[in-house]
Scaffold this active site. Structure first.
Site, PDB file in Angstrom:
ATOM      1  N   GLN A 102      14.061  -9.110 118.385  1.00  0.00           N
ATOM      2  CA  GLN A 102      14.467  -9.894 119.539  1.00  0.00           C
ATOM      3  C   GLN A 102      13.522 -10.133 120.661  1.00  0.00           C
ATOM      4  O   GLN A 102      13.465 -11.364 121.141  1.00  0.00           O
ATOM      5  CB  GLN A 102      15.663  -9.044 120.090  1.00  0.00           C
ATOM      6  N   HIS A 292      28.086 -11.478 119.995  1.00  0.00           N
ATOM      7  CA  HIS A 292      26.513 -11.255 120.089  1.00  0.00           C
ATOM      8  C   HIS A 292      25.775 -12.072 119.951  1.00  0.00           C
ATOM      9  O   HIS A 292      24.609 -12.109 120.668  1.00  0.00           O
ATOM     10  CB  HIS A 292      26.263 -10.223 118.701  1.00  0.00           C
ATOM     11  N   MET A 293      26.071 -13.354 119.024  1.00  0.00           N
ATOM     12  CA  MET A 293      25.086 -14.632 119.044  1.00  0.00           C
ATOM     13  C   MET A 293      24.910 -15.097 120.384  1.00  0.00           C
ATOM     14  O   MET A 293      23.941 -15.712 120.982  1.00  0.00           O
ATOM     15  CB  MET A 293      25.644 -15.443 118.121  1.00  0.00           C
ATOM     16  N   GLY A 294      26.051 -15.060 121.395  1.00  0.00           N
ATOM     17  CA  GLY A 294      26.053 -15.506 122.600  1.00  0.00           C
ATOM     18  C   GLY A 294      25.049 -15.000 123.636  1.00  0.00           C
ATOM     19  O   GLY A 294      24.219 -15.688 124.094  1.00  0.00           O
ATOM     20  N   ASP A 295      24.822 -13.509 123.452  1.00  0.00           N
ATOM     21  CA  ASP A 295      23.846 -12.909 124.369  1.00  0.00           C
ATOM     22  C   ASP A 295      22.393 -13.290 123.753  1.00  0.00           C
ATOM     23  O   ASP A 295      21.523 -13.165 124.572  1.00  0.00           O
ATOM     24  CB  ASP A 295      24.055 -11.639 124.626  1.00  0.00           C
ATOM     25  N   GLN A 296      22.421 -13.445 122.413  1.00  0.00           N
ATOM     26  CA  GLN A 296      21.190 -13.244 122.039  1.00  0.00           C
ATOM     27  C   GLN A 296      20.312 -14.817 122.002  1.00  0.00           C
ATOM     28  O   GLN A 296      19.054 -14.755 121.959  1.00  0.00           O
ATOM     29  CB  GLN A 296      21.110 -13.069 120.380  1.00  0.00           C
ATOM     30  N   HIS A 318      26.381  -7.633 127.430  1.00  0.00           N
ATOM     31  CA  HIS A 318      24.879  -8.039 127.402  1.00  0.00           C
ATOM     32  C   HIS A 318      24.660  -9.334 127.985  1.00  0.00           C
ATOM     33  O   HIS A 318      23.637  -9.651 128.427  1.00  0.00           O
ATOM     34  CB  HIS A 318      24.299  -7.916 126.047  1.00  0.00           C
TER      35      HIS A 318
END
EC number: 6.5.1.4
Length: 352
Positions: A102, A292-296, A318
């Site tokens: 990341q 999870h994809m949103g914050d990543q 996150h």
């Protein structure tokens, strides 16, 4: 020299702040001081895994660092120029390969050529994206932005022994396109990978069967789930371990992921059902990206050529934390319209 100051105990207060801050520092060339690192955790400060993430980013940008040791609650990171090339990182435990990447893939955007990195550690471990999610959901969205990020799994690694090996290749884009993906469209397919290592093949098969039954019943579509197993005597893994990753795709190229890990004493059917129920629940929100994809994806949209707007199936803790860190480094505004744990729309407006 002026440093960007980041309070590591802000918001979610975990390793995510550290990874995003160090990645953004290398990307922007802005030195950073991060203090109160993981201050509210049972064992505060840098863990083995976090230490290796910072070191990996430092290596690709010739950074000068202070405070890089296990348990340290404060570091100073002064980046140099990000260099393409071949690198190797051994986390040395079942520390997450995908969490380390990341930070690296954010920094690699500023590289003068492709960054290739072989990482050893955990590929399918708790509290982190499984490698199949990274390949089939995360890399898919980065590709939509114009960032080519490829992963090859040479060996899986599970808790506690690790031993996974992943080769990553990151090609710095000339520009990043903004993203518009608010609502999930018409469901076109559900795919997945169910794996087990150092275990009988029926474990992966039962995970897939249990997941398929729920998806067919609830979504009216037959999923394509690949079964990945290894014959006894020709299994290179340290194992044992198992897991399943599912992803649904709509007619606009949006993907929502879900996953579950096997554990000692946890029946394979429970693992499969867990992932499938998670996927169904996320799809029912009608939003285009899972939480999870949103914050990543947020840090990448902060440097895109234009405004982005996307919908998330839920606000992960996150997400606001990442927004806060990104706004420290760049002239960007992030607006999250929704409460934690609930579906939301996110607008990202780069002002530079």
């Amino acid at each position: 020299m002026s440093l960007i100051e980041i309070d590591g105990s802000y918001g979610e207060g975990g390793g995510q702040i550290l990874r995003t801050a160090v990645g953004m520092s290398a990307l922007t060339g802005e030195p950073v001081r991060i203090y109160n690192i993981r201050a509210n955790r049972p064992r505060p400060g840098l863990s083995h895994q976090h230490l290796h993430a910072v070191k990996a980013v430092a290596e690709i940008c010739d950074a000068e660092c202070e405070g890089l040791e296990i348990g340290s609650t404060e570091i100073v990171f002064e980046p140099g120029k990000v260099k393409g090339g071949e690198y190797e990182v051994d986390i040395g435990t079942a520390g997450s390969v995908t969490l380390l990447l990341q930070a690296v893939k954010l920094a690699a955007i500023a590289a003068d050529g492709p960054v290739e990195m072989e990482v050893r550690g955990g590929t399918d471990v708790k509290w982190s994206p499984p490698v199949d999610y990274e390949i089939n959901v995360n890399a898919h969205y980065l590709d939509r932005l114009g960032y080519r990020y490829e992963l090859e799994v040479l060996r899986r690694g599970h808790y506690p022994r690790g031993g996974g090996i992943v080769r990553a290749r990151m090609e710095p884009p000339k520009r990043l396109k903004p993203l518009e993906a608010v609502k999930f469209g018409e469901l076109e397919s559900v795919r997945g990978i169910s794996h087990c290592v150092r275990l009988p093949p029926h474990v992966a098969e039962r995970q897939a069967k249990a997941a398929s039954e729920i998806i067919e019943r609830e979504l009216g579509i037959r999923p394509e789930i690949e079964i990945e197993t290894y014959p006894k005597g020709r299994d290179p893994h340290l194992g044992p371990g198992s897991g399943i990753v599912l992803w649904a795709e709509d007619d606009q190229g949006n993907r929502i992921g879900a996953d579950a890990l096997g554990e000692k004493g946890k029946p394979a059917e429970v693992v499969g059902r867990e992932a499938a129920e998670q996927l169904v629940q996320r799809l029912r929100t009608g939003m285009a990206l899972d939480e999870h994809m949103g914050d990543q994806i947020l840090p990448f949209l902060a440097i895109a050529d234009g405004e982005s707007v996307f919908g998330v199936t839920g606000v992960d803790p996150h997400l606001p934390t990442n927004a806060w860190v990104v706004e420290k480094f760049l002239p960007v505004s992030v607006e999250i319209r929704g409460k934690e744990g609930e579906p939301a729309t996110v607008e990202v407006r780069p002002e530079g």
